[in-house]
Scaffold this active site. Structure first.
Site, PDB file in Angstrom:
ATOM      1  N   ASP A  23       0.840  -1.196   0.000  1.00  0.00           N
ATOM      2  CA  ASP A  23       0.000   0.000   0.000  1.00  0.00           C
ATOM      3  C   ASP A  23       0.875   1.246   0.000  1.00  0.00           C
ATOM      4  OD1 ASP A  23       0.941  -0.483   2.558  1.00  0.00           O
ATOM      5  OD2 ASP A  23      -1.017  -0.584   3.509  1.00  0.00           O
ATOM      6  N   ASP A  75      -7.632  -2.012  14.330  1.00  0.00           N
ATOM      7  CA  ASP A  75      -9.035  -2.162  13.910  1.00  0.00           C
ATOM      8  C   ASP A  75      -9.203  -3.307  12.907  1.00  0.00           C
ATOM      9  OD1 ASP A  75      -7.830  -1.154  11.659  1.00  0.00           O
ATOM     10  OD2 ASP A  75      -9.130   0.606  11.460  1.00  0.00           O
ATOM     11  N   HIS A  83      -7.449  -3.799  10.107  1.00  0.00           N
ATOM     12  CA  HIS A  83      -7.111  -3.562   8.691  1.00  0.00           C
ATOM     13  C   HIS A  83      -5.882  -4.360   8.263  1.00  0.00           C
ATOM     14  CE1 HIS A  83      -4.651  -0.004  10.237  1.00  0.00           C
ATOM     15  NE2 HIS A  83      -3.779  -0.704   9.573  1.00  0.00           N
ATOM     16  N   GLU A 105      -9.632  -0.854   5.347  1.00  0.00           N
ATOM     17  CA  GLU A 105     -10.242  -0.540   6.638  1.00  0.00           C
ATOM     18  C   GLU A 105     -11.531  -1.349   6.815  1.00  0.00           C
ATOM     19  OE1 GLU A 105      -8.597   0.988   8.707  1.00  0.00           O
ATOM     20  OE2 GLU A 105      -7.758   2.897   8.056  1.00  0.00           O
TER      21      GLU A 105
HETATM   22  C1  F6R Z   1       1.525  -1.386   6.194  1.00  0.00           C
HETATM   23  C2  F6R Z   1       0.158  -1.817   6.295  1.00  0.00           C
HETATM   24  C3  F6R Z   1      -0.640  -1.782   7.544  1.00  0.00           C
HETATM   25  C4  F6R Z   1       0.149  -2.228   8.781  1.00  0.00           C
HETATM   26  C5  F6R Z   1      -0.714  -2.106  10.017  1.00  0.00           C
HETATM   27  C6  F6R Z   1       0.034  -2.494  11.267  1.00  0.00           C
HETATM   28  O1  F6R Z   1       2.010  -1.536   4.878  1.00  0.00           O
HETATM   29  O2  F6R Z   1      -0.340  -2.213   5.311  1.00  0.00           O
HETATM   30  O3  F6R Z   1      -1.763  -2.614   7.384  1.00  0.00           O
HETATM   31  O4  F6R Z   1       0.578  -3.540   8.601  1.00  0.00           O
HETATM   32  O5  F6R Z   1      -1.170  -0.797  10.150  1.00  0.00           O
HETATM   33  O6  F6R Z   1       1.048  -1.568  11.489  1.00  0.00           O
HETATM   34  P1  F6R Z   1       2.175  -1.813  12.577  1.00  0.00           P
HETATM   35  O7  F6R Z   1       2.949  -2.989  12.131  1.00  0.00           O
HETATM   36  O8  F6R Z   1       2.997  -0.563  12.567  1.00  0.00           O
HETATM   37  O9  F6R Z   1       1.472  -2.046  13.870  1.00  0.00           O
END
Ligand code: F6R
Length: 260
Positions: free
Chosen positions: A67, A135, A137, A142
């Site tokens: 992403d 949440d 995602h 989301e």
């Molecule tokens: C990052 C991404 C997000 C993260 C998620 C968890 O490329 O796609 O889905 O994997 O927000 O983030 P962390 O690992 O920082 O807790």
């Protein structure tokens, strides 16, 4: 789903690095989907170490960015391309032009999404590395994202913008819009590996693995994939009802399973 409970985050990083090393050994031209955020950093540190030791090579591999933010200049330190270059690809032997992502400078980001989706489909991703948001995602899908969604523009929730503000000078600087591989795109990868560590991920891990499959909790879509592996530490396993079962499965896995 396969759930592997490691003693701590560093050990979880080693488990995931082992999976990637085995893939590259069997298929040097593999395509690997890369996530950003804090969770994969232990994996990236281990991959960098193994590359430096000559144990592992990405010289024929391709990487696909999961992403990306919209609205940042391409040289902004917080872009996911720049993050990945800093934390992994600039420190291993991956050819710089083989780090692929959506063209965020395109006049119409929808064209960039379609082109990126097509590029992913033309090769297929062998192993998609994922983290999970508080949440639920995955990527930037989301809650309420269609479980069949493809690469597209999404608007971030307040929660995710707040979670990610640590990578910016202020919350106001966090973009509202992003491009993300869709849940359907992610599910097309040949293997999914999600890493989550620490107490703040315990609820998300329990809902993703033991909760109902629901668009309200995108990570639960991994239950639909025939080859999804969740690698967590003891703290992230704290709310799992079946933690002991997963420990038994892993400790007693047959020899052929240890190899792959
Ligand atoms: C990052 C991404 C997000 C993260 C998620 C968890 O490329 O796609 O889905 O994997 O927000 O983030 P962390 O690992 O920082 O807790």
């Amino acid at each position: 789903m396969e759930v592997i409970i490691a003693a701590n985050a560093n050990d979880a990083g080693v488990v995931v690095a082992d999976l990637i090393e085995r893939l590259l050994h069997d298929k040097p031209t593999a395509a690997i989907g890369l996530a950003t955020g804090s969770s994969p950093l232990v994996v990236y540190a281990e991959l960098i170490r193994r590359c430096a030791a000559g144990q592992l090579s990405f010289s024929e591999a391709t990487a696909f960015i999961l992403d990306e933010y919209l609205g940042l200049t391409t040289d902004h330190a917080a872009t996911y391309r720049e993050f990945l270059r800093r934390e992994l690809t600039g420190r291993i032997d991956l050819e710089p032009e083989r780090l692929l992502g959506p063209d965020t400078a395109a006049e119409d980001p929808r064209d960039a999404c379609a082109a990126y989706e097509q590029r992913i489909a033309s090769q297929g991703i062998d192993l998609q590395l994922l983290g999970v948001g508080t949440d639920g995602h995955i990527g930037f899908n989301e809650p309420t994202s269609s479980l069949s969604s493809r690469t597209r523009v999404k608007t971030l929730t307040r929660q995710t913008r707040t979670d990610n503000a640590r990578f910016f000078d202020s919350l106001a600087q966090v973009p509202h819009h992003v491009v993300t591989q869709g849940i359907g795109t992610i599910l097309d990868a040949r293997r999914l590996v999600l890493i989550a560590c620490g107490p703040s991920k315990a609820e998300a891990v329990a809902r993703a693995t033991e909760g109902p499959v629901s668009a309200m909790f995108p990570a639960s879509a991994l239950q639909l994939h025939e080859r999804a592996t969740i690698v967590i530490d003891e703290e992230a396993a704290a709310l799992l009802q079946l933690a002991d079962y997963h420990r038994d499965v892993y400790a007693n896995r047959p020899e052929w399973q240890r190899r792959g």
